[in-house]
Scaffold this motif. Structure first.
Motif, PDB file in Angstrom:
ATOM      1  N   ALA A 116       0.824  -1.214   0.000  1.00 23.75           N
ATOM      2  CA  ALA A 116       0.000   0.000   0.000  1.00 23.75           C
ATOM      3  C   ALA A 116       0.856   1.261   0.000  1.00 23.75           C
ATOM      4  N   TYR A 117       2.004   1.225   0.671  1.00 23.07           N
ATOM      5  CA  TYR A 117       2.833   2.435   0.747  1.00 23.07           C
ATOM      6  C   TYR A 117       3.532   2.745  -0.578  1.00 23.07           C
ATOM      7  N   ALA A 118       3.428   1.837  -1.549  1.00 25.27           N
ATOM      8  CA  ALA A 118       4.033   2.087  -2.860  1.00 25.27           C
ATOM      9  C   ALA A 118       2.994   2.431  -3.917  1.00 25.27           C
ATOM     10  N   ARG A 119       1.776   2.729  -3.489  1.00 22.35           N
ATOM     11  CA  ARG A 119       0.752   3.152  -4.453  1.00 22.35           C
ATOM     12  C   ARG A 119       0.820   4.666  -4.605  1.00 22.35           C
ATOM     13  N   ASN A 120       1.830   5.110  -5.307  1.00 23.54           N
ATOM     14  CA  ASN A 120       2.047   6.526  -5.584  1.00 23.54           C
ATOM     15  C   ASN A 120       2.750   6.631  -6.928  1.00 23.54           C
ATOM     16  N   PRO A 121       2.909   7.819  -7.486  1.00 21.45           N
ATOM     17  CA  PRO A 121       3.482   7.928  -8.832  1.00 21.45           C
ATOM     18  C   PRO A 121       4.872   7.329  -8.975  1.00 21.45           C
ATOM     19  N   TRP A 122       5.654   7.302  -7.892  1.00 21.20           N
ATOM     20  CA  TRP A 122       7.013   6.761  -7.993  1.00 21.20           C
ATOM     21  C   TRP A 122       7.103   5.321  -7.479  1.00 21.20           C
ATOM     22  N   ARG A 123       6.002   4.804  -6.913  1.00 21.18           N
ATOM     23  CA  ARG A 123       5.899   3.423  -6.447  1.00 21.18           C
ATOM     24  C   ARG A 123       7.046   3.049  -5.505  1.00 21.18           C
ATOM     25  N   SER A 124       7.232   3.863  -4.488  1.00 21.47           N
ATOM     26  CA  SER A 124       8.284   3.606  -3.517  1.00 21.47           C
ATOM     27  C   SER A 124       8.029   4.392  -2.239  1.00 21.47           C
ATOM     28  N   ARG A 125       8.788   4.084  -1.199  1.00 24.53           N
ATOM     29  CA  ARG A 125       8.659   4.808   0.061  1.00 24.53           C
ATOM     30  C   ARG A 125       9.210   6.220  -0.053  1.00 24.53           C
ATOM     31  N   LYS A 126      10.329   6.333  -0.739  1.00 22.70           N
ATOM     32  CA  LYS A 126      10.971   7.633  -0.939  1.00 22.70           C
ATOM     33  C   LYS A 126      11.005   7.924  -2.437  1.00 22.70           C
ATOM     34  N   PRO A 127      10.577   9.096  -2.845  1.00 23.26           N
ATOM     35  CA  PRO A 127      10.546   9.393  -4.289  1.00 23.26           C
ATOM     36  C   PRO A 127      11.891   9.218  -4.976  1.00 23.26           C
ATOM     37  N   GLU A 128      12.978   9.500  -4.257  1.00 27.09           N
ATOM     38  CA  GLU A 128      14.296   9.472  -4.892  1.00 27.09           C
ATOM     39  C   GLU A 128      14.905   8.077  -4.987  1.00 27.09           C
ATOM     40  N   ILE A 129      14.284   7.071  -4.367  1.00 20.19           N
ATOM     41  CA  ILE A 129      14.824   5.704  -4.420  1.00 20.19           C
ATOM     42  C   ILE A 129      13.694   4.726  -4.729  1.00 20.19           C
ATOM     43  N   GLY A 130      13.866   3.957  -5.784  1.00 17.13           N
ATOM     44  CA  GLY A 130      12.884   2.941  -6.145  1.00 17.13           C
ATOM     45  C   GLY A 130      13.439   1.548  -5.924  1.00 17.13           C
ATOM     46  N   VAL A 131      12.590   0.634  -5.453  1.00 19.80           N
ATOM     47  CA  VAL A 131      12.994  -0.748  -5.191  1.00 19.80           C
ATOM     48  C   VAL A 131      12.004  -1.669  -5.913  1.00 19.80           C
ATOM     49  N   TYR A 132      12.493  -2.452  -6.863  1.00 16.01           N
ATOM     50  CA  TYR A 132      11.622  -3.293  -7.687  1.00 16.01           C
ATOM     51  C   TYR A 132      12.254  -4.668  -7.896  1.00 16.01           C
ATOM     52  N   LEU A 133      11.423  -5.662  -8.102  1.00 19.96           N
ATOM     53  CA  LEU A 133      11.933  -6.970  -8.489  1.00 19.96           C
ATOM     54  C   LEU A 133      12.208  -6.951  -9.988  1.00 19.96           C
ATOM     55  N   GLY A 134      13.410  -7.317 -10.351  1.00 19.68           N
ATOM     56  CA  GLY A 134      13.817  -7.236 -11.749  1.00 19.68           C
ATOM     57  C   GLY A 134      13.363  -8.423 -12.577  1.00 19.68           C
ATOM     58  N   ILE A 135      12.060  -8.714 -12.532  1.00 20.63           N
ATOM     59  CA  ILE A 135      11.482  -9.821 -13.286  1.00 20.63           C
ATOM     60  C   ILE A 135      10.342  -9.285 -14.138  1.00 20.63           C
ATOM     61  N   CYS A 136      10.464  -9.421 -15.442  1.00 17.61           N
ATOM     62  CA  CYS A 136       9.410  -8.965 -16.341  1.00 17.61           C
ATOM     63  C   CYS A 136       8.137  -9.766 -16.082  1.00 17.61           C
ATOM     64  N   THR A 137       7.011  -9.082 -16.041  1.00 19.14           N
ATOM     65  CA  THR A 137       5.736  -9.743 -15.736  1.00 19.14           C
ATOM     66  C   THR A 137       5.149 -10.468 -16.939  1.00 19.14           C
ATOM     67  N   HIS A 138       5.912 -10.550 -18.023  1.00 19.33           N
ATOM     68  CA  HIS A 138       5.454 -11.310 -19.187  1.00 19.33           C
ATOM     69  C   HIS A 138       5.833 -12.780 -19.027  1.00 19.33           C
ATOM     70  N   LEU A 139       7.130 -13.071 -19.190  1.00 19.21           N
ATOM     71  CA  LEU A 139       7.588 -14.457 -19.107  1.00 19.21           C
ATOM     72  C   LEU A 139       8.748 -14.636 -18.139  1.00 19.21           C
ATOM     73  N   GLY A 140       8.963 -13.657 -17.272  1.00 17.26           N
ATOM     74  CA  GLY A 140       9.978 -13.815 -16.242  1.00 17.26           C
ATOM     75  C   GLY A 140      11.390 -13.495 -16.660  1.00 17.26           C
ATOM     76  N   CYS A 141      11.579 -12.824 -17.784  1.00 19.37           N
ATOM     77  CA  CYS A 141      12.915 -12.390 -18.169  1.00 19.37           C
ATOM     78  C   CYS A 141      13.341 -11.227 -17.261  1.00 19.37           C
ATOM     79  N   SER A 142      14.588 -10.799 -17.400  1.00 16.34           N
ATOM     80  CA  SER A 142      15.072  -9.686 -16.582  1.00 16.34           C
ATOM     81  C   SER A 142      15.276  -8.451 -17.457  1.00 16.34           C
ATOM     82  N   PRO A 143      14.494  -7.394 -17.236  1.00 14.24           N
ATOM     83  CA  PRO A 143      14.647  -6.180 -18.043  1.00 14.24           C
ATOM     84  C   PRO A 143      16.000  -5.508 -17.804  1.00 14.24           C
ATOM     85  N   LYS A 144      16.358  -4.634 -18.706  1.00 12.30           N
ATOM     86  CA  LYS A 144      17.594  -3.859 -18.592  1.00 12.30           C
ATOM     87  C   LYS A 144      17.244  -2.414 -18.220  1.00 12.30           C
TER      88      LYS A 144
END
Length: 209
Positions: A116-144
């Motif tokens: 819930a705390y990441a439901r904002n335009p930057w999807r993170s706790r702090k706007p200047e730092i984003g934390v994401y799982l590097g797995i594409c939601t299509h077939l599980g590849c790793s985006p660049k």
């Protein structure tokens, strides 16, 4: 006369030996049964490696700069964790509604993809730092990561973000997926919290502590 009666009536000196053989045979059978059960029981106990794979991970972000992604890429539960630094202009760009028109889920309405705390335009706790799982939601590849705003071969109007070369899926700097690409959802935001200004722990937040 029955066999038991015959055994009972045998020479008295042979009875202790007979009882010893019976006891020894029973003990051997019990040890064998226990030995067979040990692998079965151990199969239900997770290994130290398996337990460690699901453990929270502390990440030092003191070296992270705006416009960069932290390297080497840390991992949590066997998945790469993308930690990106954003400038003030990056944050303003993520907040502009006109730049959200091309996004499939600009408001992060799929609640399975972030806390819930990441439901904002930057999807993170702090706007200047984003934390994401590097797995594409299509077939599980790793985006660049392509953080710089400049024309790219895959998008002449590229505004920075993540590009999956496997099938062409694109995500903005907040991991929000672009419309019309194979990936159906935004990148996942793992549960995380800040231990300090320079340390993040992935795998622990208010709901999982």
């Amino acid at each position: 006369m029955s066999r038991d009666d015959a055994n009972a009536s045998g020479p008295p000196e042979s009875r202790p030996r007979r009882y010893f053989l019976i006891a020894a045979t029973s003990a051997t059978a019990a040890v064998g049964a226990f030995g067979a059960a040990v692998p079965f029981v151990k199969a239900w106990v997770p290994s130290a490696k398996a337990r460690a794979a699901g453990a929270p991970v502390t990440i030092d972000v003191s070296r992270l700069k705006a416009g960069e992604m932290l390297g080497p890429i840390p991992a949590w539960r066997g998945q790469p964790v993308f930690v990106v630094g954003r400038s003030a202009s990056d944050v303003r760009q993520l907040e502009r509604e006109q730049d959200q028109a091309d996004l499939a889920d600009p408001d992060s309405e799929n609640l399975e993809r972030q806390p819930a705390y990441a439901r904002n335009p930057w999807r993170s706790r702090k706007p200047e730092i984003g934390v994401y799982l590097g797995i594409c939601t299509h077939l599980g590849c790793s985006p660049k990561y392509h953080g710089e705003i400049k024309p790219e071969p895959f998008d002449p109007d590229w505004q920075g973000g993540f590009y999956c070369p496997c099938h062409g899926s694109r995500f903005d700097l907040a991991g929000r997926v672009v419309k019309g690409v194979p990936a159906p959802d935004n990148l996942d935001v793992p549960p995380h919290s800040f231990l300090s200004d320079t340390e993040i722990i992935v795998g622990v937040d208010e709901n999982t502590a």
